[in-house]
Every structure is written in structure tokens, then in C-alpha cells.
Design an enzyme around this catalytic site. Structure first.
Site, PDB file in Angstrom:
ATOM      1  CE1 TYR A 256      -0.363   3.637   9.444  1.00 35.57           C
ATOM      2  CE2 TYR A 256      -0.946   5.290   7.815  1.00 35.57           C
ATOM      3  CZ  TYR A 256      -0.244   4.914   8.945  1.00 35.57           C
ATOM      4  OH  TYR A 256       0.560   5.807   9.573  1.00 35.57           O
TER       5      TYR A 256
ATOM      6  CB  CYS B 241      39.306  22.665  23.241  1.00 34.76           C
ATOM      7  SG  CYS B 241      39.802  20.999  22.777  1.00 34.76           S
TER       8      CYS B 241
ATOM      9  CG  ASP C 272       5.799  12.607   3.193  1.00 35.84           C
ATOM     10  OD1 ASP C 272       6.058  12.409   4.398  1.00 35.84           O
ATOM     11  OD2 ASP C 272       6.530  13.273   2.432  1.00 35.84           O
TER      12      ASP C 272
ATOM     13  CD  GLU D 166      -0.850  -0.263   3.773  1.00 33.95           C
ATOM     14  OE1 GLU D 166      -1.671   0.522   4.234  1.00 33.95           O
ATOM     15  OE2 GLU D 166      -0.581  -1.362   4.275  1.00 33.95           O
TER      16      GLU D 166
ATOM     17  CB  CYS E 131      36.803  19.715  24.236  1.00 28.12           C
ATOM     18  SG  CYS E 131      36.080  20.289  22.681  1.00 28.12           S
TER      19      CYS E 131
ATOM     20  CB  CYS F  61      39.745  20.108  18.968  1.00 29.82           C
ATOM     21  SG  CYS F  61      38.088  20.649  19.418  1.00 29.82           S
TER      22      CYS F  61
ATOM     23  CE  LYS G 185      10.890   6.701   2.862  1.00 30.26           C
ATOM     24  NZ  LYS G 185      11.741   7.088   3.977  1.00 30.26           N
TER      25      LYS G 185
ATOM     26  CB  CYS H  94      38.338  16.839  20.129  1.00 30.66           C
ATOM     27  SG  CYS H  94      38.801  17.743  21.609  1.00 30.66           S
TER      28      CYS H  94
ATOM     29  CE  LYS I 135       7.220   5.256   5.391  1.00 34.94           C
ATOM     30  NZ  LYS I 135       7.270   6.666   5.719  1.00 34.94           N
TER      31      LYS I 135
HETATM   32  S1  IVH Z   1       2.295   0.958   9.086  1.00 36.61           S
HETATM   33  C1  IVH Z   1       4.061  -0.881  12.878  1.00 36.61           C
HETATM   34  N1  IVH Z   1       1.375   1.910   6.846  1.00 36.61           N
HETATM   35  O1  IVH Z   1       5.246   5.708   8.045  1.00 36.61           O
HETATM   36  C2  IVH Z   1       3.885  -0.205  11.575  1.00 36.61           C
HETATM   37  N2  IVH Z   1       2.758   3.327   8.143  1.00 36.61           N
HETATM   38  O2  IVH Z   1       8.030   5.128   8.588  1.00 36.61           O
HETATM   39  C3  IVH Z   1       2.983   0.942  11.629  1.00 36.61           C
HETATM   40  N3  IVH Z   1       3.055   5.573   7.208  1.00 36.61           N
HETATM   41  O3  IVH Z   1       5.041   6.027  11.518  1.00 36.61           O
HETATM   42  C4  IVH Z   1       3.026   1.763  10.432  1.00 36.61           C
HETATM   43  N4  IVH Z   1       1.801   5.276   5.431  1.00 36.61           N
HETATM   44  O4  IVH Z   1       3.448   7.447  10.072  1.00 36.61           O
HETATM   45  C5  IVH Z   1       2.133   2.165   7.918  1.00 36.61           C
HETATM   46  N5  IVH Z   1       0.443   2.637   4.863  1.00 36.61           N
HETATM   47  C6  IVH Z   1       1.177   2.872   5.926  1.00 36.61           C
HETATM   48  C7  IVH Z   1       1.802   4.118   6.123  1.00 36.61           C
HETATM   49  C8  IVH Z   1       2.594   4.313   7.249  1.00 36.61           C
HETATM   50  C9  IVH Z   1       2.551   6.135   6.106  1.00 36.61           C
HETATM   51  C10 IVH Z   1       3.958   6.239   8.150  1.00 36.61           C
HETATM   52  C11 IVH Z   1       3.591   6.132   9.599  1.00 36.61           C
HETATM   53  C12 IVH Z   1       4.770   5.491  10.266  1.00 36.61           C
HETATM   54  C13 IVH Z   1       5.860   5.793   9.297  1.00 36.61           C
HETATM   55  C14 IVH Z   1       6.987   4.796   9.414  1.00 36.61           C
END
Ligand code: IVH
Length: 705
Positions: free
Chosen positions: A234, A430, A128, A124, A451, A427, A322, A445, A126
Site C-alpha cells: 500500500y 517511599c 491489522d 482503503e 523515592c 507515596c 479507526k 510523590c 487499514k
Molecule cells: S499507510 C506514512 N496504509 O498502520 C503512512 N498503513 O497506524 C504509511 N497500516 O504502520 C502507512 N494498513 O503498519 C498505511 N492501508 C494502509 C495500512 C497501513 C495498515 C498500518 C501500517 C502503519 C500503521 C499506522
């Protein structure tokens, strides 16, 4: 309007009326206190407040976090109250390459001891934005909290109630349900908000994520109300009954309950299909109305998620793939050297400001001397061996929230007069020699606490959020106190003698510029409230090299009391001693960490500073994790073949139950779990009279825990 008698109201009616009263009284309050323009008469205001109090008395569980009975002025005087998450809010491990996704799927399969072909995962987008946890009790939204540090977040209940896509009430749900997801702002709404900001002469937001965060985290929820925020669900936190058997099933259930879930969520049979869905989402990225920064994969079967469990801060059952970071060229104007808490000299690139991924970047890390040189200490080339010089054109990127980095340099644009960069060998703070130990990429250092940069950085670390976390004593105040000749803070102990010294000195803090009696008093109170501290937190706060939060926790869980630990550090000064062996036997502690600890306690200067500090504190023993389990605090050894779970799973399970897992049998071993083919370890355990069980014995011992 005819009002119902308070005790005739149903739960739903009461909740709805409290929501309305919070809104009406909140607006009246604001009009009265901030705008000097009362909207309702005083008597009507008082009547509504009394009704609100009567409903709250009838239904205490419905009392809202933004309850008008708690509010005196327009907005709470100080920040948000804190919420301790019933279940930690974790982050995700990252993958950047396709191969890392394949490795993730293999890792999962290996941990579970199954064929990876049989596993399925969800993929799914991610989102932002910023994560939010919504707590529903009997279907009624009672609390909303930001992630914070994962353990403690901010109470933003009143704000979350202003978001249309967050249901206030749910039908037919478990008694307790925490729904988690992402708050975000669409591109169009972000553009509109920024034009409005510009019209008002207010600062624009750098990107939709900052706009969403800034809009949600408003002390006055009426401002949040004017901001178009949205929410994708999610995940979930504490629940009194499982939502489904699979991730996909749980997401569908959340959708059916009225939450918005992401339509690009797909079930995938393995790494190949996950990567294919990544490509689909990546191709759609530019046309989506909101920002995404990758694709999240999660093991679909929830029973497997549970078996996989967590590493320190990330789940084993999920990963974020990512999108590649944006790369931008700019000019390197200067290289500054910063000295850190452990004396490391870190080169920082000062850049002609440039926008990277929606954020203006003017500094980036250059890591270390070798990175600038283009060759590491094994002689391997970095960036094809190109060095970096002041005046060069460099390529900069940001990956996630981390500090921007320099990826490449354009030699064709280099000025002929540009000279190679000479890394300092003293350094800059210091003047002590800065040396590189063999095999270390970092020059340090040697000034120690003489320092000023090291001392100040150590103090900043000491008061930081995961350490002593003293309200009102941040980096800025540390610098001020360090430089203050009368009320100086040169080492951590000085923080705890500040109030006493202030009482005795002429130059009282309250008379200093920027301070008053109230702020001085508040600081002393904040310091006082942190005099009692857990052993693990204290050890982390000391800022000893290599001793991060996790290591500190491990050490504390092993020795339990500070007194026992200190004695052990004395006894471990000889590297052949039993105490040294004990330290090394702690799972997760290697030679480097052990040496760093023993050295810190062996140096008179550092040791005395620690003693002065501890004499000001009450150090609370570390809790032995999961102390109600039969293996809590015990040292276990696994040997031979395990047939029903992998060694990794067995070890993770034992640790989650508070046990220590060691690789070798000694007099300190409490229990040996021996599978078929166990050899010398089983014999040694038998010789030492150590209890030994087989895998089935282990499974029944921990079953149901
Ligand atoms: S699952 C234990 N699903 O990404 C896992 N996170 O880098 C819980 N995020 O803190 C997170 N989209 O804020 C999950 N589809 C998605 C997401 C998601 C965005 C964010 C979330 C998390 C961060 C981790």
C-alpha cells in the site's frame, strides 16, 4: 545436473541459484546441527558452499541476507541484524469520529491554501498486521525489514522470501524501489495454526496479528516457510523514480508489478465520500477473511503529499479512521498505585481477566484521582459523575495497541458495602508526601530520587530504546542492579562505572546467579559502546519532566553543543535573563517546558547527578538538520500575507530545511520574509539591519531543495 560456469550465469539465473542454494544449504545445516540427521554428504555440502561463494564473488550485489556463507550453525546466534531505513517508516494519526475526518480534509486544504472541494483522497482498509519494507535493486529483492522504531528495523530478508505474495523479482521497475505494506495472516490460517500449536502443546497465539508477527520474526526462516503469511502492498519508501503522479496510480502500478493490493481501495472526492467508503468497508468487515481495524485516507496527488510533508512521526497527508473499540464488562478487583519516573501516582485497575479485541486484559489504567472520583478539577463530570469503587463492574476497552482503559461503571451492580476509593496522599513506595499542584490532575510523590520507585523508573527510561538503548540492560536488570548492594546502580552515572567497579569488587558480576563471564563481558561491552551519545538523545534519556523525544531534539538542534546548552541553562536561571528568552524563543518550546529544563539544571542534586553522568560520556554535537540548505541553522520570521503558500506550509518547509521559525523579530533573527501588509516586524527588522526578502525571494531561495 549440468551446471553452468559461474561467469556464464545471467543476473536472473544467479539470483535464482543463490536462492536455491540458500534453501538447500539452510535445510542441510538445520538437519545436521539441530536434528542430527544429515541429508547430504559432507563433500556435496562443501561443493555447494563453494559454488555459492563463487556466485557471490561474481555478483556481490546479489548476496543474500541469509547467505549460507555467513552461516555457521543452524540459525544466527543472536537476534536479527538491524536495518536503518533509507526513508523513515511512519505511523498514522488517528480519527475516531466522522467530524475528525472532515477536520482532516479541512486541515489539508487550509495547509495548502486551496478549496477542500478540489481535493481527492484514497480510502482503503487499514490492515491489522505488521508493516514491512521490501527493497528491490534493479528489480531484485535484496532486503526486507520490519518497521522497528521507524528509523531502524530488523532484517527479516530470509523470512520475507518465504512469503508467496512477495515477488522475488520485478520487471521494468526503477533501479531502486522500496515497496511497503502489511504482512498478515488470514482468519482461517490463524485457526489452523493455533490447532497445530495446541496439538504440539505449544502456546496458541492471541490473535492473527500476533501470529503474523511471531511467524515473520523467526530466526530460522524455515519456520516462517511453514506459516501461511500474506502481504498487501500500500505504500513505498525510497524510489529512484516516482511510481506515478497519484496515490491511486502508484497502487495500480504496484498491482501491475505483481503485488497484491487491496480491492477495497477507492478514490473519493472529499470527506463525505471518504466517510461513505468507511461505512462500506465497516459493513464488510465481518465477512473479510482478514482483520482490519479502520480505514486509511491519503491525499491522492503525490505532489500535494510532498508539499504537506510530515509532523514528527505522522504524515500530514494521511490519517487512519479507526473502528470503534470493543467494550467489555468485567469486575474491578483492586486498585494499585504505581509511581512513575516523574513521581506521578498512577492508579491501575486490576481486573478479572477478560478478552477484549482478541487480547486477554487484566489491567487497565484509571488515569488519575479525578478519573476515579468522576469529576475533574474544574468540577466537570466524568462518566456522568459516577465514581469507581473496588468490586464494581466496569467497562473496559482497548484502542489500538495502547493500554486498556476503563470507560464506564455499572452502578446497578454495586455492592452496598462498597466504599468510595480514597486516593493515597503519601507515596506508597517511599512514604513521602504526595501532593497535587494547582491545576494539575496528577498527584506526585515529593521524594525525588530518594523515592526508589522514581529512581528505578528514571533508570529504566534512561536505558530504554529511544534513550541509551543498552543491549542486555532492560527493566529487569535495572531492578536487579538497583537492589544489588555491591554493584548497585542508583543513578545513570553508575551504569558507566559498573565495569570498573566490577573489576575492583569481590562480588563479581560473572559469579552472580543468572550471569556468567560471557554475559557479564557482553553487558560491559554494550555499555561501553554507548559511551558516545548524541546530545538530543542524552537530553531525552535524562527523563526530565515534559522533555520528550521531540522537545529534546528541538533543544539540541538549537544549542548544538552540550557545553553551550549547559551554560545557557545556568544563565537562564533568572527568568528575565536573555538566556531564558532565548530558550522560550525556540519554536515549539513553551513556558512549561522551559521551566522544567531550567528547574532540573537549577537543582543541585539533579544537576550533580547529570554532571557525574556527563563526565563519563562523550557527547556528540547535534546535527543542524539539512545542513546543506541555505537556511539551515538560521532563525527566520514570516510576516505579512503570503500569496503562494500558506503560513503553515512555509513554516513546515523552513523547518524541514533545518531553519528555526520564530514569531518575533529580535537581534537573533537572520532573515525576514515579508509579504504584502508587513508592518511593525518589517520596520524592526530594517532598524536592526536584518536581511529581508519577499515571498518570491523565499520561493527561489528554497526552490529545488
Ligand atoms: S499507510 C506514512 N496504509 O498502520 C503512512 N498503513 O497506524 C504509511 N497500516 O504502520 C502507512 N494498513 O503498519 C498505511 N492501508 C494502509 C495500512 C497501513 C495498515 C498500518 C501500517 C502503519 C500503521 C499506522
Amino acid at each position: 545436473m549440468a551446471e553452468k560456469d559461474v561467469n556464464m550465469l545471467s543476473l536472473e539465473e544467479a539470483a535464482a541459484e543463490l536462492a536455491l542454494l540458500a534453501q538447500v544449504l539452510g535445510a542441510a545445516n538445520l538437519a545436521y546441527h539441530q536434528d542430527d540427521a544429515p541429508e547430504i554428504s559432507d563433500s556435496e555440502y562443501d561443493r555447494l558452499k563453494r559454488r555459492n561463494a563463487a556466485i557471490e564473488a561474481q555478483y556481490p550485489s546479489l548476496k543474500r541476507a541469509d547467505s549460507p556463507s555467513e552461516q555457521v550453525g543452524a540459525a544466527p546466534a543472536e537476534g536479527f541484524s538491524k536495518v536503518i531505513h533509507a526513508q523513515r517508516m511512519l505511523s498514522l494519526g488517528n480519527a475516531f469520529e466522522d467530524s475528525e475526518v472532515e477536520e482532516f480534509a479541512q486541515r489539508v486544504a487550509k495547509f495548502l491554501g486551496v478549496q477542500d472541494a478540489g481535493l481527492s483522497f484514497t480510502a482503503e482498509p487499514k490492515i491489522d498486521g505488521l508493516s514491512l519494507s521490501l527493497r528491490y535493486e534493479n528489480g531484485i529483492l535484496v532486503q526486507a525489514a520490519t518497521r522497528g522504531d521507524g528509523e531502524t528495523g530488523e532484517n527479516v530478508t530470509a523470512n520475507a522470501r518465504m512469503i508467496d505474495s512477495i515477488p522475488q523479482q520485478l520487471q521494468a521497475v526503477p533501479e531502486l524501489l522500496e515497496v511497503r505494506g502489511e504482512v498478515y495472516m488470514s482468519h482461517a490460517d490463524f485457526e489452523n495454526l493455533n490447532s497445530e500449536q495446541a496439538e504440539k502443546g505449544a502456546k496458541p497465539f492471541a490473535n492473527p496479528r500476533n501470529a503474523a508477527a511471531g511467524s515473520l520474526r523467526q530466526l530460522d526462516a524455515n519456520i516462517t516457510k511453514t506459516r501461511p503469511l500474506e502481504f498487501f502492498a500500500y505504500a513505498w519508501g525510497a524510489v529512484s523514480e516516482p511510481l506515478a503522479e497519484t496515490q491511486m496510480g502508484a497502487i495500480e502500478r504496484l498491482g501491475a508489478l505483481g503485488f497484491v493490493t487491496n480491492p477495497l481501495t477507492k478514490l473519493c472526492a472529499g470527506a463525505e465520500e471518504m466517510i461513505a467508503q468507511y461505512r462500506v468497508i465497516e459493513a464488510k468487515r465481518a465477512t473479510l477473511p482478514y482483520d482490519i481495524d479502520g480505514v486509511v485516507y491519503k491525499v491522492n496527488a503525490l505532489d500535494l503529499q510532498e508539499r504537506l510533508g510530515f509532523r514528527a512521526t505522522t504524515p500530514r497527508w494521511a490519517i487512519a479512521h479507526k473502528f470503534p473499540a470493543e467494550l467489555v464488562w468485567t469486575r474491578l478487583e483492586a486498585i494499585d498505585i504505581q509511581v512513575g519516573r516523574t513521581g506521578a501516582l498512577s492508579p491501575v485497575a486490576r481486573l478479572t481477566p477478560v478478552t477484549v479485541g482478541g487480547v486477554v486484559v487484566s489491567n487497565a489504567t484509571l488515569h488519575n484521582e479525578d478519573y476515579i472520583l468522576g469529576r475533574d478539577n474544574k468540577g466537570e463530570e466524568i462518566r456522568g459523575g459516577k465514581d469507581i469503587r473496588i468490586g464494581d463492574w466496569v467497562q473496559v476497552y482497548r484502542a489500538g495497541d495502547v493500554i486498556p482503559k476503563v470507560a464506564d461503571v455499572d452502578l446497578s451492580k454495586r455492592d452496598e458495602s462498597a466504599a468510595p476509593y480514597v486516593f493515597p496522599t503519601v507515596c506508597p513506595e517511599c512514604g513521602s508526601a504526595a501532593v497535587r499542584e494547582e491545576g494539575d490532575a496528577v498527584r506526585r510523590c515529593t521524594g525525588g530520587l530518594i523515592c526508589p520507585a522514581q529512581a528505578v523508573e528514571k533508570l529504566k527510561h534512561f536505558v530504554s530504546r529511544k534513550a541509551f538503548d543498552i543491549d542486555g540492560l532492560g527493566a529487569k536488570q535495572i531492578e536487579m542492579f538497583y537492589a544489588d548492594e555491591v554493584l548497585s546502580i542508583r543513578e545513570p552515572a553508575d551504569i558507566f562505572t559498573l565495569a570498573k567497579r566490577d573489576a575492583g569488587e569481590l562480588g563479581k558480576l560473572k559469579n552472580r546467579e543468572g550471569w556468567g563471564s560471557r554475559s557479564a563481558e557482553k553487558l560491559f561491552e554494550a555499555i561501553e559502546s554507548k559511551r558516545e551519545i548524541g546530545f538530543g538523545r542524552l537530553l531525552f534519556a535524562l527523563g526530565i519532566r515534559h522533555i520528550g523525544e521531540q522537545v529534546a531534539k528541538l533543544v539540541a538542534a538549537h544549542y548544538v553543543s552540550w557545553g553551550r546548552f549547559r551554560e545557557a541553562m545556568d544563565a537562564a536561571q533568572g527568568e528575565r535573563s536573555e538566556a531564558w528568552q532565548e530558550l522560550l524563543n525556540i519554536d515549539g518550546i513553551g513556558e512549561v517546558v522551559a521551566r522544567a529544563l531550567v528547574t532540573a539544571f537549577g537543582q543541585t542534586h539533579e544537576r550533580e547527578g547529570i554532571e557525574r553522568l556527563v563526565s563519563e560520556l562523550i557527547v556528540v554535537d547535534a546535527a543542524q538538520a539539512a545542513s546543506d540548505s541555505p537556511v539551515a541553522g538560521k532563525t527566520l520570521v514570516f510576516t505579512g500575507t503570503l500569496e503562494k503558500m500558506t503560513r503553515a506550509e512555509a513554516k513546515a518547509r523552513a523547518e524541514a530545511l533545518g531553519a528555526k521559525v520564530s514569531g518575533s523579530v529580535s537581534a537573533k533573527t537572520d532573515l525576514l520574509i515579508a509579504g504584502p501588509g508587513a508592518g511593525s516586524k518589517a520596520k524592526k527588522a530594517a532598524d536592526l539591519g536584518i536581511e529581508t526578502i519577499d515571498e518570491d525571494g523565499w520561493i527561489s531561495l528554497v526552490a529545488g531543495l
